[in-house]
Design an enzyme around this catalytic site. Structure first.
Site, PDB file in Angstrom:
ATOM      1  N   LYS A  86       6.070  -2.133  -6.506  1.00 56.94           N
ATOM      2  CA  LYS A  86       6.132  -0.786  -5.946  1.00 56.94           C
ATOM      3  C   LYS A  86       7.377  -0.052  -6.421  1.00 56.94           C
ATOM      4  O   LYS A  86       7.342   1.140  -6.689  1.00 56.94           O
ATOM      5  CB  LYS A  86       6.123  -0.849  -4.406  1.00 56.94           C
ATOM      6  CG  LYS A  86       4.724  -0.891  -3.824  1.00 56.94           C
ATOM      7  CD  LYS A  86       4.736  -0.624  -2.328  1.00 56.94           C
ATOM      8  CE  LYS A  86       5.041  -1.887  -1.559  1.00 56.94           C
ATOM      9  NZ  LYS A  86       4.900  -1.701  -0.091  1.00 56.94           N
TER      10      LYS A  86
ATOM     11  N   GLU B 168       4.509  -2.581   3.786  1.00 58.26           N
ATOM     12  CA  GLU B 168       5.615  -1.687   4.127  1.00 58.26           C
ATOM     13  C   GLU B 168       5.234  -0.312   3.576  1.00 58.26           C
ATOM     14  O   GLU B 168       4.840  -0.211   2.411  1.00 58.26           O
ATOM     15  CB  GLU B 168       6.928  -2.147   3.474  1.00 58.26           C
ATOM     16  CG  GLU B 168       8.086  -1.238   3.870  1.00 58.26           C
ATOM     17  CD  GLU B 168       9.387  -1.524   3.111  1.00 58.26           C
ATOM     18  OE1 GLU B 168       9.348  -2.279   2.125  1.00 58.26           O
ATOM     19  OE2 GLU B 168      10.422  -0.975   3.528  1.00 58.26           O
TER      20      GLU B 168
ATOM     21  N   ARG C 263       1.355 -14.193  -6.107  1.00 60.00           N
ATOM     22  CA  ARG C 263       1.001 -12.785  -6.234  1.00 60.00           C
ATOM     23  C   ARG C 263       0.312 -12.572  -7.572  1.00 60.00           C
ATOM     24  O   ARG C 263       0.420 -13.369  -8.494  1.00 60.00           O
ATOM     25  CB  ARG C 263       2.248 -11.922  -6.123  1.00 60.00           C
ATOM     26  CG  ARG C 263       3.223 -12.098  -7.280  1.00 60.00           C
ATOM     27  CD  ARG C 263       4.518 -11.348  -7.036  1.00 60.00           C
ATOM     28  NE  ARG C 263       4.254  -9.985  -6.609  1.00 60.00           N
ATOM     29  CZ  ARG C 263       5.048  -9.280  -5.814  1.00 60.00           C
ATOM     30  NH1 ARG C 263       6.160  -9.832  -5.358  1.00 60.00           N
ATOM     31  NH2 ARG C 263       4.764  -8.050  -5.489  1.00 60.00           N
TER      32      ARG C 263
END
Length: 578
Positions: free
Chosen positions: A286, A49, A276
């Site tokens: 982020k 994104e 992750r």
RNA sequence: UGGGGGGUCGUCCAAGGGUAGGACAGCGGUCUUUGGAACCGCGAAUCGGGGUUCGAAUCCCUGCCUCCCAGCCA
């Protein structure tokens, strides 16, 4: 920047042999290939994104997705921007993501896509869902929808609008698109099961009304599709075979499959989840990295302390090192916290092979060689990289007055294992002469400011004809020729392995390391270090790997420390001090 | 107390009924004009309890721990 042109490392090519163990994802891909499940194709995608900069956690996903594609005959990996939320996404991030990806050494050819390019198609799919009685327009407010959703242990309740007719839904949805309603007045929801134990299946929202300028579609739309609706269909449109994502999406897989089963789509990709990356003493979120940037807690997304790709680049990391690191940590489903060491080690390993050596004195101490002729200058030949004979040699000027590292002198030798300079002790100046300390001078603060030595002319070049052994070797810079420089020493950004671990009521910024940056302004470096290009990576002998910062000028070079060399003396000293 | 995952050396990853292995870190050593690099060696783990089996990290039962999910974020 130039690294992007280099072919990816092929050092590990033999590791691809079938006897090597593969991670569970490559195992699945290999099995699917063998059984012909996806028509013998391998098609992955990396779907960021564009709402922030890429970080080392993304690198793991990138290496996996592009890696799986590369390793298989005819395999492809798409770059797809998942840009369905105009409120958060920006063109700046699209550009930085492409740049970082290229720098890392990956290539997607023409296969760059945007979920926003599918908006029209997605809208058609939504219409079809409505026609099939599998979606409806809900006119409950956000608050009411939440109340109807139930809880983890209690089922939800149906919305009073759930049984609207297909015609009414079609009409309402068209008018949503046409902009007839206020933001939030209606949403389109999938009609699944409000009592499902999977909360994600309790009539998830598919579309919301949001009047916001989209970085690509501008004001063409006022309704935007949600992730769960968009992602699976985008995968299908692109004929992805293996849709690799992180563990938090495991809960969403039933919905991913539901949407694709509910519609007639080009294909049904398989979603596979992996853990992750978590890296000790830093943060890979982020949202939180954005906070550091916007609150001015760091010097932008590419601050060398940041775990972003651009930060690592400015810090002096190489794409090869980052890829080697990703290789090293592997891929699995269990939560883990990877130490910083393997990352640092990966960059040491690569830089050791490629970084030219120089001498730089970070904390200078004046040395005067009393028996060396006043005004005389000699040039010594220094090896640029002992690991690489091709790197050649260079000349380094030497004279009566030099700088050495403050750390390389003691008024009193602490113990037998100490090989450095002290009164009466002899050391070697790298590539130059043996010198023996005869005396030293202190200022009124009691600090040593000047060391006097004598040199042995016979030891020219760094070895003595009598073969006597000198254990210590110091780097040095001729005072008359030294170039003043600035050096930035970086340390971990946070003081805790898991920065999210905070006192009640605190937040992660409480764990910021106040000493993460140490600025050295009095450094003296050898003249050859003047005028190097920004991002040049070098080794300062005995100290570490450094990278020329873009703030550098030829009058005043600026270096960022990428990582120190392993320092076994520091270990000995630490052990001695208990 | 719902659902979905996960628990193997300090760390990360293997072993898919047959000797628990590798990498990194650690420790010891060799070598060295970087106390770097390289090389050699050494310790170090199956979450607990039952069961099946000649044999279990692996299969079964049970307990414990841990992560994720109640956005009109992704």
């Amino acid at each position: 920047m130039n690294e992007a042109q280099n072919p990816p490392e092929s050092d590990n090519s033999q590791e691809n042999s079938s006897t090597e163990s593969r991670d569970f994802i490559r195992e699945i891909v290999a099995a699917d290939l063998a059984s012909g499940k996806h028509g013998g194709r391998v098609q992955t995608r990396f779907p960021p994104e564009p709402n922030g900069y890429l970080h080392i956690g993304h690198a793991k996903s990138i290496c996996l997705n592009f890696g799986v594609a590369e390793e298989n005959e005819g395999g492809r990996c798409n770059l797809r921007f998942d840009d369905t939320n105009p409120a958060k996404e920006e063109q700046e991030f699209v550009e930085s993501i492409e740049e970082d990806l290229r720098w890392l050494g990956f290539d997607w050819g023409q296969r760059i896509f945007f979920a926003s390019d599918y908006f029209e198609q997605l809208y058609e799919y939504a219409l079809e869902l409505i026609r099939r009685g599998l979606a409806y327009v809900d006119s409950l407010g956000a608050e009411e929808i939440r109340e109807h959703r139930g809880t983890l242990t209690e089922p939800g309740k149906n919305s009073p609008y759930r049984e609207r007719s297909v015609e009414e839904n079609l009409d309402l949805f068209a008018r949503m698109r046409a902009g007839e309603f206020e933001d939030g007045a209606h949403v389109l929801r999938a009609k699944i099961d409000m009592s499902s134990p999977h909360i994600v299946m309790r009539d998830p929202t598919l579309y919301r009304i949001r009047r916001a300028h989209h970085h690509r579609t501008g004001d063409a739309w006022c309704i935007y599709p949600m992730y769960d609706f968009t992602h699976c269909l985008s995968d299908s449109i692109e004929e992805i075979t293996h849709s690799l994502c992180t563990l938090e999406f495991e809960n969403h897989r039933p919905l991913y499959d539901w949407v694709l089963d509910a519609l007639e789509t080009p294909c049904h990709p398989q979603q596979i989840e992996f853990a992750r990356l978590n890296l000790a003493f830093t943060l890979l979120s982020k949202r939180k990295l954005m906070r550091l940037v916007t609150d001015g807690l760091v010097d932008g997304w590419d601050d060398p302390r940041m775990p972003t790709i651009s930060g690592l680049r400015r810090r002096g990391y190489t794409p090869e090192a980052i890829r080697a690191f990703c290789d090293l940590i592997g891929v699995a489903k269990r939560d883990s916290l990877v130490e910083m060491t393997p990352l640092e080690n990966a960059v040491r390993e690569h830089l050791n092979r490629i970084a030219p050596r120089y001498m730089a004195v970070l904390r200078p101490l004046k040395v005067i060689i009393d028996n060396y002729p006043e005004g005389q200058v000699e040039e010594f030949e220094a090896i640029n990289n002992p690991e690489d004979p091709q790197a050649g040699t260079r000349k380094v000027p030497f004279s009566k007055e030099l700088f050495i590292e403050q750390d390389d002198f003691r008024e009193e030798a602490p113990n037998r294992k100490y090989f450095r300079l002290a009164p009466g002790r002899e050391i070697r100046l790298r590539y130059a002469y043996f010198i023996t300390c005869t005396s030293f001078v202190k200022n009124e603060m009691g600090e040593v400011i000047e060391v006097h030595c004598s040199y042995d002319p016979e030891s020219r070049g760094g070895s003595s004809p009598d073969g006597r052994r000198v254990r210590g070797t110091s780097h040095w810079v001729s005072a008359a020729h030294a170039v003043p420089a600035q050096v930035r020493l970086y340390d971990r950004l946070f003081t805790k392995p898991n920065p999210n671990e905070v006192e009640e009521g605190g937040d992660f910024t409480d764990n910021l390391n106040p000493a993460s940056l140490e600025l050295l302004t009095e450094c003296m470096v050898e003249p050859n270090l003047r005028g190097l290009e920004a991002e040049s990576r070098v080794q300062f002998e005995r100290q570490g790997y450094f990278c020329v910062d873009r703030d550098s000028s030829s009058e005043r070079p600026v270096f960022n420390r990428t990582v120190s060399l392993r320092d076994s003396w520091a270990k000995i000293e630490k052990a001695l001090m208990g």
